[in-house]
Write an enzyme that holds these catalytic residues in place. Structure first.
Site, mmCIF file in Angstrom:
data_model
loop_
_atom_site.group_PDB
_atom_site.id
_atom_site.type_symbol
_atom_site.label_atom_id
_atom_site.label_comp_id
_atom_site.label_asym_id
_atom_site.label_seq_id
_atom_site.Cartn_x
_atom_site.Cartn_y
_atom_site.Cartn_z
ATOM 1 N N ASP A 218 0.809 -1.048 -0.054
ATOM 2 C CA ASP A 218 0.014 0.009 -0.171
ATOM 3 C C ASP A 218 1.086 1.384 -0.038
ATOM 4 O O ASP A 218 1.913 1.430 0.796
ATOM 5 C CB ASP A 218 -0.864 0.179 1.289
ATOM 6 C CG ASP A 218 -1.924 0.996 1.163
ATOM 7 O OD1 ASP A 218 -2.465 1.026 0.182
ATOM 8 O OD2 ASP A 218 -1.827 1.885 2.068
ATOM 9 N N ARG B 294 -23.887 31.902 -0.914
ATOM 10 C CA ARG B 294 -25.184 31.321 -1.076
ATOM 11 C C ARG B 294 -26.358 31.928 -1.763
ATOM 12 O O ARG B 294 -27.489 32.028 -1.282
ATOM 13 C CB ARG B 294 -25.531 30.650 0.261
ATOM 14 C CG ARG B 294 -24.592 29.694 0.651
ATOM 15 C CD ARG B 294 -25.092 29.000 2.147
ATOM 16 N NE ARG B 294 -24.937 29.984 3.250
ATOM 17 C CZ ARG B 294 -25.614 29.909 4.097
ATOM 18 N NH1 ARG B 294 -26.434 28.638 4.390
ATOM 19 N NH2 ARG B 294 -25.356 30.707 5.298
ATOM 20 N N GLY C 42 -32.296 46.888 -0.251
ATOM 21 C CA GLY C 42 -32.698 47.032 -1.649
ATOM 22 C C GLY C 42 -33.049 45.820 -2.378
ATOM 23 O O GLY C 42 -32.551 44.955 -1.671
ATOM 24 N N ASP C 43 -33.305 45.629 -3.481
ATOM 25 C CA ASP C 43 -33.460 44.442 -4.403
ATOM 26 C C ASP C 43 -32.449 44.533 -5.280
ATOM 27 O O ASP C 43 -32.265 45.231 -6.257
ATOM 28 C CB ASP C 43 -34.887 44.751 -5.171
ATOM 29 C CG ASP C 43 -35.645 43.281 -5.791
ATOM 30 O OD1 ASP C 43 -34.238 42.623 -6.265
ATOM 31 O OD2 ASP C 43 -36.538 43.125 -5.766
ATOM 32 N N PHE C 44 -31.441 43.310 -5.032
ATOM 33 C CA PHE C 44 -30.341 43.246 -6.066
ATOM 34 C C PHE C 44 -30.758 43.064 -7.803
ATOM 35 O O PHE C 44 -30.124 43.321 -8.584
ATOM 36 C CB PHE C 44 -29.417 42.328 -5.672
ATOM 37 C CG PHE C 44 -29.613 40.970 -5.508
ATOM 38 C CD1 PHE C 44 -30.565 40.264 -6.118
ATOM 39 C CD2 PHE C 44 -28.988 40.384 -4.150
ATOM 40 C CE1 PHE C 44 -30.752 38.820 -5.758
ATOM 41 C CE2 PHE C 44 -29.538 38.919 -3.852
ATOM 42 C CZ PHE C 44 -30.260 38.399 -4.479
#
Ligand code: SAM
Length: 630
Positions: free
Chosen positions: A88, A539, A522-524
């Site tokens: 091995d 994520r 905010g909203d990306f």
């Protein structure tokens, strides 16, 4: 030692090589040895932590390989061999043992850990010598030894590493390289036996044969009887004989079809089947009832029972067992049941199950009392630094009901939110996860606990000293941002997330001027993104379709100047999508997004002029990729 006389001592003996490595085969054939090859069924799964030194692990694996073949041959009505050789080879660096890579990413991890460093290659060898005694029992003696060779790798560039990995050569080789072929180009120097690195220390082996046949140890010498001369380190041991009854037991365990199958194969070899194929099939059948089959049975049962273990952990966490036993250690089942207002019988079963899962330990077997294990203390207390209770609660309350409808999810190819929660699923996050404050808080706690556990590995995956400002898009509670500012004392991070999330983030972060983390809502997909040198997407992308990913990456690319960075953190699938199972199982939630490999993410980013400069498998929960805008 003269070589030919040593090898010639083996003439007329049945010598078996318990290895299918073509490199070992070639080394021994080139030395003029005649032998049969019977690959061992022994799985290389010994617990490495049980060995004081890596070479002991290699020697033990070699020994088990050789013994498995020694025991199996007579039980398949084959002639008892005279000698069985097992070997091995392992590579060790920085205290880690590297065997064969599982996939390309694993090969990358191994080779990058060897880059620019000296490492050791150990081959453990076991020679099993078999003799039939007058009672028709088989006595056998094991001589084992190891050889160490030091090898230094040159500094390897990313391009060189990937070119080598893409050649396919690393995949079946210890440490992920083959010194005898392309891998030789990576090597700066070799100190010691070169063939040892290829897979077999021929010189040391011949010295051992010389000792065995020219000055055999007497069995009364006991262990280490032949450790003399210049061939140490080695050891000799004499296990109990393989008695006729032991042979019979082994025969039953191995199945009885081997003999008939072998004869059949030689006499009536079907025209349409190659002999090699047939021998492989026979070998496969021989292995069927072996150690491997038993391990497979354990593995499949573990999968079948897996949901019970998850649910026991979820229930113990939601009842607060671990927090209670931390405050009041050494309670018995009745006391825990009383404190947590459950039945005594139910609590006793749950506590015992938790002991079996290594979450709790008991002290007194007569009248058991319970305490947390170190594992529970590290991850299952609400005030632990790496508490995963938020993540567990999310899995129990949201992911578990969704997985209950997995069969419909698979049939329909859709999220089963409506079936699990009785509500239609609208825009991800805004209509589902954030449909009530309570559910939103639970989700944020889950993100917070995972980001605290995985954040440091992501933040330190690359040298980010060139970036002074960062924007964590979808940064949720700021836990990941906080790990970035801790790891990079010069860096300021803006967390950008939906307004309701930013509002609720105060539950997690009492405002603190020193931690250099600020929040913008905010909203990306719609709103202006804050300016920064580095954009973090942790994520985020796996939740969205390619179409939405292109919209988001396009918006980031628009605010980036050349040289700006983008750090992507996700579970990266293998390029052939065979793992890791955490990523593939997560995909079964069937959100509108998809799990992707580093290569797939790289292509999406490239189409927005982000070039990948590094990929890191962190060995934590999330992998990382750094890209730069050109
Ligand atoms: N990045 C965090 C981490 O790794 O712990 C959280 C990841 S979580 C799976 C996704 C995050 O993206 C949530 O915090 C969610 O509120 C945020 N998000 C989802 N849609 C968004 C949008 N349109 N604009 C801004 N943030 C959004």
């Amino acid at each position: 030692m003269v070589m030919n006389p040593v090898i010639s001592k083996l003439a007329g003996k049945l010598v078996v090589l318990a290895s299918s490595s073509p490199r070992r085969l070639e080394i021994l054939r080139n030395a003029g040895m005649r032998f049969e090859v019977v690959p061992s069924c022994f799985k290389e799964t010994l617990d490495k932590r049980l060995f004081k030194a890596p070479q002991e692990y290699a020697v033990e694996t070699a020994k088990q390989k050789a013994l498995e073949v020694t025991r199996r041959m007579p039980c398949n009505h084959r002639k008892m061999p005279d000698i069985v050789i097992g070997a091995d080879t392992i590579v060790t660096v920085d205290g880690m043992i590297l065997e064969k890579p599982r996939d390309k990413q694993d090969a990358y991890r191994m080779l990058s850990s060897l880059s620019g460093k000296e490492h050791s290659v150990f081959t453990g060898v076991a020679i099993v010598l078999c003799h039939e005694n007058e009672n028709e029992e088989v006595d056998y003696q094991i001589v084992d030894f190891y050889e160490e060779t030091k090898v230094k790798f040159a500094d390897l560039s990313e391009d060189m590493l990937w070119e080598y990995i893409d050649s396919g050569e690393p995949m079946d080789k210890a440490g992920g390289y083959g010194i005898q072929a392309l891998g030789g180009m990576l090597v700066e120097y070799v100190h010691g036996d070169f063939l040892n690195v290829v897979g077999f220390p021929l010189n040391h082996f011949c010295k051992q044969l010389d000792i065995i046949y020219n000055c055999p140890p007497s069995s009364s010498d006991g262990q280490h009887g032949s450790c003399h001369g210049d061939a140490a380190p080695c050891s000799v041991s004499t296990p109990p004989p393989l008695t006729p009854s032991a042979t019979h037991t082994a025969q039953t365990a191995c199945g009885e079809s081997g003999h008939a199958e072998v004869r059949h194969s030689e006499e009536t070899l079907p025209l349409t089947t190659s002999r090699g194929q047939l021998i492989n099939e026979i070998h496969q059948r021989e292995c069927e009832d072996s150690e491997e089959a038993r391990e497979d049975l354990q593995r499949i049962i573990q999968l079948i029972d897996g949901f019970k273990a998850s649910k026991a952990l979820f229930t113990a966490s939601s009842l607060g067992i671990f927090d209670l036993l931390q405050r009041k250690p050494a309670l018995d089942a009745a006391q825990v049941a009383h404190e947590l207002k459950t039945s005594i019988k139910g609590m006793q079963c749950l506590l015992e199950a938790c002991v079996s899962l290594n979450l709790l330990k008991t002290q007194n077997c007569e009248a058991p009392v319970y305490e947390n294990t170190d594992l529970a203390k590290r991850f299952l207390l609400s005030d632990a630094r790496w508490s995963l209770l938020g993540h567990i609660a999310h899995y129990n309350d949201t992911v578990w009901p969704l997985f209950h409808h997995l069969d419909s999810a698979v049939k329909e190819g859709n999220h089963q939110h409506h079936k699990a929660f009785g509500k239609k699923c609208g825009v991800l996050f805004q209509d589902t996860i954030y449909s009530s404050e309570e559910i939103q808080l639970k989700f944020m706690k889950a993100m917070h606990s995972l980001a605290k556990v995985s954040g440091r590995a992501v933040a330190t995956a690359f040298d980010l000293s060139a970036f002074k400002t960062a924007c964590d898009l979808g940064g949720c509670t700021g836990a990941m941002a906080s790990e970035f500012t801790k790891a990079h004392p010069e860096m300021c991070v803006t967390v950008f997330d939906l307004p309701s999330v930013v509002e609720m983030s105060q539950h997690f972060h009492p405002p603190c001027a020193e931690d250099r983390v600020t929040f913008v809502s905010g909203d990306f997909f719609k709103d202006d993104l804050p300016k920064a040198d580095l954009y973090i997407l942790a994520r985020i992308l796996h939740d969205w379709s390619d179409e939405k990913v292109h919209i988001l990456l396009g918006r980031i690319a628009d605010v980036c100047t050349p040289g700006c960075g983008l750090l992507l953190s996700e579970i990266f699938l293998n390029e052939n999508r065979t793992g890791p199972s955490r990523g593939l199982l997560q995909a079964l939630s069937m959100s509108e997004g998809r799990q992707r490999s580093a290569g797939e993410y790289g292509l999406l980013l490239k189409s927005h002029a982000f070039i990948t400069t590094g990929i890191k498998q962190t060995d934590n929960l999330l992998d990382a990729m750094l890209c730069v805008k050109v």
